[in-house]
Design a protein around this motif. Structure first.
Motif, PDB file in Angstrom:
ATOM      1  N   TYR A   1       0.831  -1.208   0.000  1.00  0.00           N
ATOM      2  CA  TYR A   1       0.000   0.000   0.000  1.00  0.00           C
ATOM      3  C   TYR A   1       0.870   1.264   0.000  1.00  0.00           C
ATOM      4  O   TYR A   1       0.553   2.273   0.639  1.00  0.00           O
ATOM      5  CB  TYR A   1      -0.963   0.010   1.191  1.00  0.00           C
TER       6      TYR A   1
ATOM      7  N   PRO B   1      -6.272  -8.977   5.797  1.00  0.00           N
ATOM      8  CA  PRO B   1      -6.387  -7.519   5.829  1.00  0.00           C
ATOM      9  C   PRO B   1      -5.222  -6.823   5.120  1.00  0.00           C
ATOM     10  O   PRO B   1      -4.116  -7.350   5.041  1.00  0.00           O
ATOM     11  CB  PRO B   1      -6.335  -7.197   7.326  1.00  0.00           C
TER      12      PRO B   1
ATOM     13  N   TYR C   1      -6.744   4.203   1.069  1.00  0.00           N
ATOM     14  CA  TYR C   1      -6.009   3.343   0.132  1.00  0.00           C
ATOM     15  C   TYR C   1      -5.366   4.162  -0.983  1.00  0.00           C
ATOM     16  O   TYR C   1      -4.214   3.961  -1.348  1.00  0.00           O
ATOM     17  CB  TYR C   1      -6.957   2.354  -0.548  1.00  0.00           C
TER      18      TYR C   1
ATOM     19  N   ASN D   1     -11.394  -9.276   4.562  1.00  0.00           N
ATOM     20  CA  ASN D   1     -10.390  -8.219   4.432  1.00  0.00           C
ATOM     21  C   ASN D   1     -10.431  -7.412   5.735  1.00  0.00           C
ATOM     22  O   ASN D   1     -10.980  -7.864   6.746  1.00  0.00           O
ATOM     23  CB  ASN D   1     -10.691  -7.362   3.197  1.00  0.00           C
ATOM     24  N   SER D   2      -9.871  -6.206   5.723  1.00  0.00           N
ATOM     25  CA  SER D   2      -9.822  -5.424   6.966  1.00  0.00           C
ATOM     26  C   SER D   2     -11.201  -5.233   7.585  1.00  0.00           C
ATOM     27  O   SER D   2     -11.416  -5.548   8.753  1.00  0.00           O
ATOM     28  CB  SER D   2      -9.207  -4.045   6.705  1.00  0.00           C
TER      29      SER D   2
ATOM     30  N   ILE E   1      -5.540  -2.595   4.551  1.00  0.00           N
ATOM     31  CA  ILE E   1      -5.503  -1.201   4.999  1.00  0.00           C
ATOM     32  C   ILE E   1      -5.383  -1.051   6.517  1.00  0.00           C
ATOM     33  O   ILE E   1      -4.716  -0.128   6.994  1.00  0.00           O
ATOM     34  CB  ILE E   1      -6.739  -0.422   4.448  1.00  0.00           C
TER      35      ILE E   1
ATOM     36  N   LEU F   1      -3.107 -12.686  -6.332  1.00  0.00           N
ATOM     37  CA  LEU F   1      -4.559 -12.553  -6.483  1.00  0.00           C
ATOM     38  C   LEU F   1      -5.001 -12.525  -7.947  1.00  0.00           C
ATOM     39  O   LEU F   1      -6.111 -12.930  -8.269  1.00  0.00           O
ATOM     40  CB  LEU F   1      -5.038 -11.275  -5.779  1.00  0.00           C
TER      41      LEU F   1
HETATM   42  C1  PLP Z   1      -6.897  -5.645  -1.522  1.00  0.00           C
HETATM   43  C2  PLP Z   1      -7.567  -6.913  -1.120  1.00  0.00           C
HETATM   44  C3  PLP Z   1      -7.659  -7.284   0.232  1.00  0.00           C
HETATM   45  C4  PLP Z   1      -7.284  -6.350   1.365  1.00  0.00           C
HETATM   46  O1  PLP Z   1      -8.324  -5.417   1.499  1.00  0.00           O
HETATM   47  P1  PLP Z   1      -8.347  -4.313   2.654  1.00  0.00           P
HETATM   48  O2  PLP Z   1      -9.658  -3.670   2.504  1.00  0.00           O
HETATM   49  O3  PLP Z   1      -7.205  -3.406   2.380  1.00  0.00           O
HETATM   50  O4  PLP Z   1      -8.167  -5.019   3.952  1.00  0.00           O
HETATM   51  C5  PLP Z   1      -8.138  -8.537   0.523  1.00  0.00           C
HETATM   52  N1  PLP Z   1      -8.557  -9.373  -0.456  1.00  0.00           N
HETATM   53  C6  PLP Z   1      -8.537  -9.031  -1.758  1.00  0.00           C
HETATM   54  C7  PLP Z   1      -9.039  -9.975  -2.770  1.00  0.00           C
HETATM   55  C8  PLP Z   1      -8.046  -7.786  -2.126  1.00  0.00           C
HETATM   56  O5  PLP Z   1      -8.058  -7.431  -3.431  1.00  0.00           O
END
Ligand code: PLP
Length: 345
Positions: free
Chosen positions: A38, A201, A329, A184-185, A203, A81
């Motif tokens: 990030y 997570p 972000y 995620n976060s 952010i 990803l």
């Molecule tokens: C970027 C991302 C995350 C992390 O998301 P945050 O909101 O920053 O915690 C988790 N999973 C996937 C698939 C992402 O693209």
């Protein structure tokens, strides 16, 4: 050479956020370090997170995975990803990266190259990447992780969160033995049944709040500060910066500060931006220009070389982002390479 603008990264605070998220969810944190952590620097952040116990990381692109592998060595597991693009399987394998496969052609590409450990993404409603639950493939050798991603995790009251969670729980049953990763976060804060086997997570590790605003459970990590280059008294009736973006009705003292949009101080900070200077939050005046911005320091004892905080512990990241009309972000990932990253603990 010292730089008049620096992004200071508090690795101790990063570590505290990592442990706070593990304590909150009761699940291992698999940090997301895409986009160079990030913007904070993936090698330094991931190295510290490894020292705190992280063993699995997520990046977005294969090239990010290659760089992370070089920085971290052979031990940690790294998921990409994006998955496996056509012709990319050999490169992924060479760096021992695990693609998160998201459509049939990726499965074919991966298995034709010999397969191996990989993730699978189930799309439970975001309509971005992954298999719809009804199209999810039969399990096959190598599936070590199954994941999905929340569309509205920053809105706890949004009913879609639970719908996605339930769809994911059902789909994940098809992959016995695979690690299930969902939150995620924001998802880390939605309750224990959103945590599954590992959380993912980004952010919140880096100091952004789970709901897009400052949250006491998350420590600030990044500080963007810049030095005062000049201090001037501007008489009433004159203006400051391009296009006379600020006009002085009364005399003002103005500090010209070494941070502009070429550093990632978004031009959209005008006209609501602010900075922390000499113990106070003070408005930015007029337009942000390429290399500098102007801060109202009327009545303050400010001199050339003093530091102004554009965001950090005193001017919180989410507030700065909101003032610029964006999210934490984008603020972090907009900081350009001209700004050196400095690591403190
Ligand atoms: C970027 C991302 C995350 C992390 O998301 P945050 O909101 O920053 O915690 C988790 N999973 C996937 C698939 C992402 O693209």
């Amino acid at each position: 050479m010292p730089s008049p603008a620096t992004l200071s990264v508090d690795l101790g605070a990063l570590a505290r956020n990592f442990h706070a998220l593990q304590a909150l969810t009761g699940a291992p944190v698999h940090p997301v370090v895409k986009a160079d952590g990030y913007g904070l620097g993936a090698p330094a952040c991931a190295t510290r997170l490894m020292a705190e116990g992280a063993r699995t990381f997520f990046v977005a692109r294969a090239a990010e995975g290659q760089a992370l592998r070089a920085a971290l060595g052979a031990e940690p597991t790294i998921y990409v990803l994006d998955g496996c693009h056509e012709g990319a399987a050999a490169e992924l394998k060479a760096a021992d990266l695990r693609p998160v496969l998201n459509q049939p052609r990726q499965i074919d590409a991966w298995r034709q190259a010999g397969g191996g450990a990989c993730g699978l993404q189930i799309d439970t409603g975001m309509n971005r990447l992954g298999f719809r639950p009804e199209d999810a493939p039969e399990t096959f050798d190598g599936v070590s992780l199954v994941m999905s991603h929340l569309a509205c995790a920053d809105e706890p009251a949004q009913p879609m969160n639970r719908r996605q969670r339930d769809l994911f729980a059902a789909a994940a049953q098809r992959y016995p033995g695979a690690i299930r990763s969902f939150a995620n976060s924001g998802g880390c804060f939605l309750g224990p049944d959103f945590a599954f086997d590992a959380v993912r997570p980004g952010i919140c590790l880096y100091g952004g709040g789970p709901e897009g605003r400052t949250d006491d459970r998350i420590a600030p990590v990044a500080t963007l500060w810049a030095e005062v280059l000049q201090v001037r008294e501007v008489p009433a009736g004159e203006s400051v910066g391009y296009s006379r973006g600020f006009r002085a009705d009364a005399p003002v003292r103005v500090a010209t500060v070494a941070a502009g949009y070429a550093d990632g101080l978004l031009r959209s900070y005008s006209p609501r931006g602010a900075a922390w200077v000499a113990g106070q939050t003070r408005p930015l005046l007029g337009r942000v220009s390429m290399d500098v911005c102007a801060v109202d320091v009327t009545g303050l004892d400010v001199a050339v070389g003093d530091r102004v905080e554009l965001f950090g512990p005193n001017r919180r990241l989410d507030d700065a982002a909101a003032a610029a009309g964006t999210i934490a972000y984008e603020l972090l990932t907009s900081i350009t390479p001209r700004v050196p990253r400095a690591y403190v603990d």
